[in-house]
Design a protein around this motif. Sequence first.
Motif, PDB file in Angstrom:
ATOM      1  N   CYS A   1       0.844  -1.194   0.000  1.00  0.00           N
ATOM      2  CA  CYS A   1       0.000   0.000   0.000  1.00  0.00           C
ATOM      3  C   CYS A   1       0.882   1.248   0.000  1.00  0.00           C
ATOM      4  N   ILE A   2       0.487   2.215  -0.820  1.00  0.00           N
ATOM      5  CA  ILE A   2       1.174   3.506  -0.841  1.00  0.00           C
ATOM      6  C   ILE A   2       0.171   4.560  -0.379  1.00  0.00           C
ATOM      7  N   VAL A   3       0.453   5.197   0.738  1.00  0.00           N
ATOM      8  CA  VAL A   3      -0.403   6.267   1.258  1.00  0.00           C
ATOM      9  C   VAL A   3       0.219   7.603   0.822  1.00  0.00           C
ATOM     10  N   GLY A   4      -0.553   8.386   0.070  1.00  0.00           N
ATOM     11  CA  GLY A   4       0.024   9.565  -0.575  1.00  0.00           C
ATOM     12  C   GLY A   4       0.010  10.835   0.248  1.00  0.00           C
ATOM     13  N   GLU A   5       0.217  10.717   1.557  1.00  0.00           N
ATOM     14  CA  GLU A   5       0.345  11.930   2.390  1.00  0.00           C
ATOM     15  C   GLU A   5       1.615  12.676   1.999  1.00  0.00           C
ATOM     16  N   PRO A   6       1.640  13.989   2.258  1.00  0.00           N
ATOM     17  CA  PRO A   6       2.779  14.781   1.788  1.00  0.00           C
ATOM     18  C   PRO A   6       4.102  14.420   2.471  1.00  0.00           C
ATOM     19  N   THR A   7       5.028  13.901   1.675  1.00  0.00           N
ATOM     20  CA  THR A   7       6.376  13.579   2.181  1.00  0.00           C
ATOM     21  C   THR A   7       7.437  14.242   1.322  1.00  0.00           C
ATOM     22  N   GLY A   8       7.019  15.175   0.455  1.00  0.00           N
ATOM     23  CA  GLY A   8       7.988  15.726  -0.491  1.00  0.00           C
ATOM     24  C   GLY A   8       8.471  14.667  -1.470  1.00  0.00           C
ATOM     25  N   MET A   9       7.639  13.617  -1.681  1.00  0.00           N
ATOM     26  CA  MET A   9       7.946  12.477  -2.553  1.00  0.00           C
ATOM     27  C   MET A   9       9.106  11.637  -2.022  1.00  0.00           C
ATOM     28  N   GLN A  10       9.484  11.851  -0.762  1.00  0.00           N
ATOM     29  CA  GLN A  10      10.434  10.932  -0.132  1.00  0.00           C
ATOM     30  C   GLN A  10       9.672   9.657   0.246  1.00  0.00           C
ATOM     31  N   VAL A  11      10.405   8.566   0.355  1.00  0.00           N
ATOM     32  CA  VAL A  11       9.786   7.291   0.710  1.00  0.00           C
ATOM     33  C   VAL A  11       9.852   7.145   2.232  1.00  0.00           C
ATOM     34  N   VAL A  12       8.707   7.311   2.853  1.00  0.00           N
ATOM     35  CA  VAL A  12       8.636   7.247   4.312  1.00  0.00           C
ATOM     36  C   VAL A  12       8.250   5.835   4.726  1.00  0.00           C
ATOM     37  N   ILE A  13       9.133   5.199   5.487  1.00  0.00           N
ATOM     38  CA  ILE A  13       8.933   3.794   5.835  1.00  0.00           C
ATOM     39  C   ILE A  13       8.491   3.605   7.288  1.00  0.00           C
ATOM     40  N   ALA A  14       8.366   4.705   8.027  1.00  0.00           N
ATOM     41  CA  ALA A  14       7.938   4.563   9.422  1.00  0.00           C
ATOM     42  C   ALA A  14       7.373   5.887   9.911  1.00  0.00           C
ATOM     43  N   HIS A  15       6.417   5.811  10.806  1.00  0.00           N
ATOM     44  CA  HIS A  15       6.071   7.010  11.558  1.00  0.00           C
ATOM     45  C   HIS A  15       5.739   6.653  12.985  1.00  0.00           C
ATOM     46  N   LYS A  16       5.703   7.681  13.804  1.00  0.00           N
ATOM     47  CA  LYS A  16       5.466   7.467  15.225  1.00  0.00           C
ATOM     48  C   LYS A  16       4.012   7.075  15.487  1.00  0.00           C
ATOM     49  N   GLY A  17       3.812   6.438  16.607  1.00  0.00           N
ATOM     50  CA  GLY A  17       2.466   6.169  17.083  1.00  0.00           C
ATOM     51  C   GLY A  17       2.052   7.250  18.063  1.00  0.00           C
ATOM     52  N   LYS A  18       0.761   7.326  18.336  1.00  0.00           N
ATOM     53  CA  LYS A  18       0.283   8.350  19.268  1.00  0.00           C
ATOM     54  C   LYS A  18      -0.747   7.761  20.218  1.00  0.00           C
ATOM     55  N   HIS A  19      -0.549   8.005  21.490  1.00  0.00           N
ATOM     56  CA  HIS A  19      -1.571   7.707  22.491  1.00  0.00           C
ATOM     57  C   HIS A  19      -2.039   9.048  23.055  1.00  0.00           C
ATOM     58  N   ALA A  20      -3.348   9.276  23.028  1.00  0.00           N
ATOM     59  CA  ALA A  20      -3.909  10.528  23.559  1.00  0.00           C
ATOM     60  C   ALA A  20      -4.692  10.222  24.830  1.00  0.00           C
ATOM     61  N   TYR A  21      -4.491  11.042  25.839  1.00  0.00           N
ATOM     62  CA  TYR A  21      -5.106  10.802  27.148  1.00  0.00           C
ATOM     63  C   TYR A  21      -5.872  12.031  27.619  1.00  0.00           C
ATOM     64  N   LYS A  22      -6.894  11.783  28.424  1.00  0.00           N
ATOM     65  CA  LYS A  22      -7.480  12.861  29.220  1.00  0.00           C
ATOM     66  C   LYS A  22      -7.349  12.480  30.686  1.00  0.00           C
TER      67      LYS A  22
END
Length: 402
Positions: free
Chosen positions: A174-195
């Motif tokens: 799968c290729i997700v076309g979010e803006p990366t400046g056409m760089q190949v992004v192979i990882a991103h951080k996870g996020k946990h949100a709390y209240k």
Amino acid sequence: MNAPAPLAAVTPSLAALPFIEKWVSFASVSRDSNLPLLDWTEAYLNGLGISCSRTYDDSGKKANLWATLPAHDGQTKTGGIVLSGHTDVVPVDGQPWDTDPFQVSIQGDKMFGRGVTDMKSFGATALMMVPELLKRQLKRPVHLAFSYDEEVGCIGVRRLIADIQAQGFKPAGCIVGEPTGMQVVIAHKGKHAYKTTVHGFEAHSSLTPQGVNAVEIACEFVAHLKSLHRELVAHGPFDPIYDVPHTTVHTGVIAGGTALNIIPRQCEVTWEIRHHHLNTPEALFANAKAFADSLVPAMQAVSPGTGFTHELKSVLPGFATAADSEIAQLCFDCAQLDPANGVGKVSFGTEAALFAQAGVPTIVCGPGHIAQAHQPNEWVTLEQLAWCERFMRRLADRLCVN
Ligand SMILES: [Zn+2]
């Protein structure tokens, strides 16, 4: 700004332009319906002989669209490549735009419009390619996945993924076309949100020893979160490929108190942990909770009903795909990038994590830069759009029989 020049005259080489123009013209802000955009897209694909399926939200006002271009041997379910993007955009309310956000305009080497970077250009370019992919015949299926409600927590795509799994689709990448400046992004951080809610005890402000001040205790908690963050900044662990190389802890909203002469009974703190693979959010949360717990005996000595509650509000997993995986190699090749320096990891979350979690090897690669996303006068360079088109054409060369 000058009046925009006629678009086709400025960019004769951008075949995707009419598609980007069309998609931007649908004001598919996350709070509103995206169905007009989907109706237009589905009619276009139907006109090319491609049928689509939808998964709706509970209100029926928004939906995901899934379409499969079959391989020349009729294969639809297995081995395909997903081209994925979200159809929703963030609001323009209160932003000082110089042009109509929902009508693309070109000034010099830039295109302006809501969503030109985040992220209608990728999906529109994929749509432009469909007739060519069909004409040249595909060795393996290509899927188009267009989601709703990405901007409000990657909500929509979860239904799309559940639906395609139920239908037995097993894409190979799968290729997700979010803006990366056409760089190949192979990882991103996870996020946990709390209240985190501090439950104090009200009293007249002249009688502070008889009350439990929820706002002040919340501030102590926030200061502890900040100390956790400073520790991560100073000592890591670090993954240098990320733009922000360490895990971050951040407080976004704090709300409590009613009047100066009342000791506040309640205060809410909304905060997040954005972590790379070298930290576990559970351990950081446990540290924060232990600090909160350490404050409770003194609170309860004043009033027994006081204390903290913590709610995990949302979880967006991180993802990491191997740089030598088939999908990453395919993308390096199509983007004409050297894997040694074209690889990236980013701190912002995307739907990629959810595809990856579903077992689909995923990368993020698309035109534009996240710094222009969500901004007034959102723009993308024509050079980035041309790069995206080149990427799609090279992808066609690799996926097509002829
Ligand atoms: Zn986006």
